[in-house]
Write a protein that holds these residues in place. Structure first.
Motif, PDB file in Angstrom:
ATOM      1  N   ARG A  51     -10.954  -4.242 -12.399  1.00  0.00           N
ATOM      2  CA  ARG A  51     -11.291  -3.409 -11.222  1.00  0.00           C
ATOM      3  C   ARG A  51     -11.689  -4.260 -10.052  1.00  0.00           C
ATOM      4  O   ARG A  51     -12.208  -5.260 -10.069  1.00  0.00           O
ATOM      5  CB  ARG A  51     -12.397  -2.430 -11.558  1.00  0.00           C
ATOM      6  CG  ARG A  51     -11.919  -1.418 -12.546  1.00  0.00           C
ATOM      7  CD  ARG A  51     -13.006  -0.418 -12.862  1.00  0.00           C
ATOM      8  NE  ARG A  51     -12.560   0.419 -13.951  1.00  0.00           N
ATOM      9  CZ  ARG A  51     -12.314   1.694 -13.829  1.00  0.00           C
ATOM     10  NH1 ARG A  51     -12.487   2.305 -12.703  1.00  0.00           N
ATOM     11  NH2 ARG A  51     -11.903   2.395 -14.858  1.00  0.00           N
ATOM     12  N   ALA A  97       0.837  -1.201   0.000  1.00  0.00           N
ATOM     13  CA  ALA A  97       0.000   0.000   0.000  1.00  0.00           C
ATOM     14  C   ALA A  97       0.872   1.251   0.000  1.00  0.00           C
ATOM     15  O   ALA A  97       1.878   1.323   0.708  1.00  0.00           O
ATOM     16  CB  ALA A  97      -0.917   0.012   1.205  1.00  0.00           C
ATOM     17  N   LYS A 156      -7.893   8.975  -5.122  1.00  0.00           N
ATOM     18  CA  LYS A 156      -8.342   7.652  -4.662  1.00  0.00           C
ATOM     19  C   LYS A 156      -9.129   6.977  -5.774  1.00  0.00           C
ATOM     20  O   LYS A 156      -9.890   7.602  -6.500  1.00  0.00           O
ATOM     21  CB  LYS A 156      -9.205   7.809  -3.420  1.00  0.00           C
ATOM     22  CG  LYS A 156      -8.481   8.527  -2.295  1.00  0.00           C
ATOM     23  CD  LYS A 156      -8.593   7.777  -1.020  1.00  0.00           C
ATOM     24  CE  LYS A 156      -8.001   8.554   0.122  1.00  0.00           C
ATOM     25  NZ  LYS A 156      -6.675   8.255   0.425  1.00  0.00           N
ATOM     26  N   GLY A 157      -8.928   5.665  -5.931  1.00  0.00           N
ATOM     27  CA  GLY A 157      -9.663   4.896  -6.913  1.00  0.00           C
ATOM     28  C   GLY A 157      -9.218   5.094  -8.348  1.00  0.00           C
ATOM     29  O   GLY A 157      -9.902   4.672  -9.279  1.00  0.00           O
ATOM     30  N   ASP A 211      -1.821   1.737  -8.228  1.00  0.00           N
ATOM     31  CA  ASP A 211      -3.017   1.177  -8.855  1.00  0.00           C
ATOM     32  C   ASP A 211      -4.299   1.751  -8.241  1.00  0.00           C
ATOM     33  O   ASP A 211      -4.248   2.552  -7.302  1.00  0.00           O
ATOM     34  CB  ASP A 211      -2.990  -0.357  -8.836  1.00  0.00           C
ATOM     35  CG  ASP A 211      -3.141  -0.973  -7.442  1.00  0.00           C
ATOM     36  OD1 ASP A 211      -3.601  -0.293  -6.492  1.00  0.00           O
ATOM     37  OD2 ASP A 211      -2.799  -2.162  -7.302  1.00  0.00           O
ATOM     38  N   ARG A 212      -5.451   1.354  -8.758  1.00  0.00           N
ATOM     39  CA  ARG A 212      -6.744   1.871  -8.290  1.00  0.00           C
ATOM     40  C   ARG A 212      -7.029   1.529  -6.829  1.00  0.00           C
ATOM     41  O   ARG A 212      -7.871   2.151  -6.206  1.00  0.00           O
ATOM     42  CB  ARG A 212      -7.869   1.331  -9.168  1.00  0.00           C
ATOM     43  CG  ARG A 212      -7.912   1.934 -10.535  1.00  0.00           C
ATOM     44  CD  ARG A 212      -9.107   1.393 -11.322  1.00  0.00           C
ATOM     45  NE  ARG A 212      -9.099   1.908 -12.657  1.00  0.00           N
ATOM     46  CZ  ARG A 212      -8.478   1.342 -13.688  1.00  0.00           C
ATOM     47  NH1 ARG A 212      -7.806   0.227 -13.518  1.00  0.00           N
ATOM     48  NH2 ARG A 212      -8.518   1.901 -14.874  1.00  0.00           N
ATOM     49  N   ASN A 213      -6.333   0.517  -6.311  1.00  0.00           N
ATOM     50  CA  ASN A 213      -6.527   0.115  -4.919  1.00  0.00           C
ATOM     51  C   ASN A 213      -5.556   0.810  -3.972  1.00  0.00           C
ATOM     52  O   ASN A 213      -5.490   0.468  -2.797  1.00  0.00           O
ATOM     53  CB  ASN A 213      -6.377  -1.405  -4.792  1.00  0.00           C
ATOM     54  CG  ASN A 213      -7.421  -2.134  -5.599  1.00  0.00           C
ATOM     55  OD1 ASN A 213      -8.597  -1.785  -5.572  1.00  0.00           O
ATOM     56  ND2 ASN A 213      -6.997  -3.137  -6.346  1.00  0.00           N
ATOM     57  N   LYS A 229      -2.261   0.738  -4.197  1.00  0.00           N
ATOM     58  CA  LYS A 229      -1.051  -0.065  -3.997  1.00  0.00           C
ATOM     59  C   LYS A 229      -0.027   0.244  -5.087  1.00  0.00           C
ATOM     60  O   LYS A 229      -0.383   0.580  -6.209  1.00  0.00           O
ATOM     61  CB  LYS A 229      -1.399  -1.542  -3.978  1.00  0.00           C
ATOM     62  CG  LYS A 229      -2.289  -1.865  -2.783  1.00  0.00           C
ATOM     63  CD  LYS A 229      -2.433  -3.331  -2.587  1.00  0.00           C
ATOM     64  CE  LYS A 229      -3.213  -3.555  -1.296  1.00  0.00           C
ATOM     65  NZ  LYS A 229      -3.260  -4.963  -0.966  1.00  0.00           N
TER      66      LYS A 229
END
Length: 189
Positions: A189, A51, A69-70, A159-161, A163
């Protein structure tokens, strides 16, 4: 909160970093020592990713800036005094413009730089995305224990998460960066 001696030691190590490109490889994810970068992008499989810490601060123009975020975010650590940073500037600008419609965000972190010099560089380059002015190196120190940007310049793809999906130490190459950003954008996703 890191101690002042730790911040000073890290700054000295990174200030020497803009000089070389003779790396024999990338450091492991827990390695926070400086190594000269060769610009190669190291990708991390989704299950191996760490993360990213909270990244936020005041941008060069005085507004608030943070990791979106996201979204897929390309985070580039740079300084106006760094020749490889200047060389990769047009690459970052073009890849940012080219991948924006697909959902990629770019955010710069101007590290250990005088604000007037950073502003002058930013006005000349017109990258199309903000940069946090990180004079004290706090953003960089937040990456200890993850996948640290251990050279100037360094580029991370988040990435979108939230991380860390990829890292490049040293000036990035156009096609390699475009391919890496596109790969992360196309992940399920």
């Amino acid at each position: 909160m890191p101690t002042k001696p730790l911040a000073i030691a890290l700054a000295v190590v990174l200030l020497t970093g803009c000089a070389g490109n003779q790396s024999s490889g990338q450091p492991e994810s827990g390695d926070t020592r400086f190594i000269p970068g060769d610009g190669k992008i190291q990708m991390f499989e989704p299950g191996e990713r760490k993360a990213a810490p909270v990244v936020e601060g005041q941008s060069l123009d005085g507004s608030a800036a943070a990791l979106a975020k996201g979204k897929v975010v390309v985070l580039n650590f740079w300084a106006s005094w760094c020749a490889p940073c200047r060389a990769e500037g047009p690459i970052l600008k073009d890849v940012a413009a080219r991948t924006k419609a697909e959902g990629a965000d770019f955010l710069g972190v101007n590290f250990k730089d005088q604000k007037t010099a950073a502003l002058a560089y930013d006005r000349t380059m017109e990258p199309g995305y903000p940069s946090i002015h990180d004079q004290q190196g706090q953003v960089l120190l937040g990456f200890q224990g993850t996948v640290p940007p251990a050279a100037i310049p360094s580029t991370l793809i988040i990435d979108r998460n939230g991380k860390i999906a990829a890292r490049a130490l040293g000036g990035v190459k156009y096609q390699a960066l475009l391919d890496a950003v596109t790969k992360v954008l196309r992940e399920p996703r």
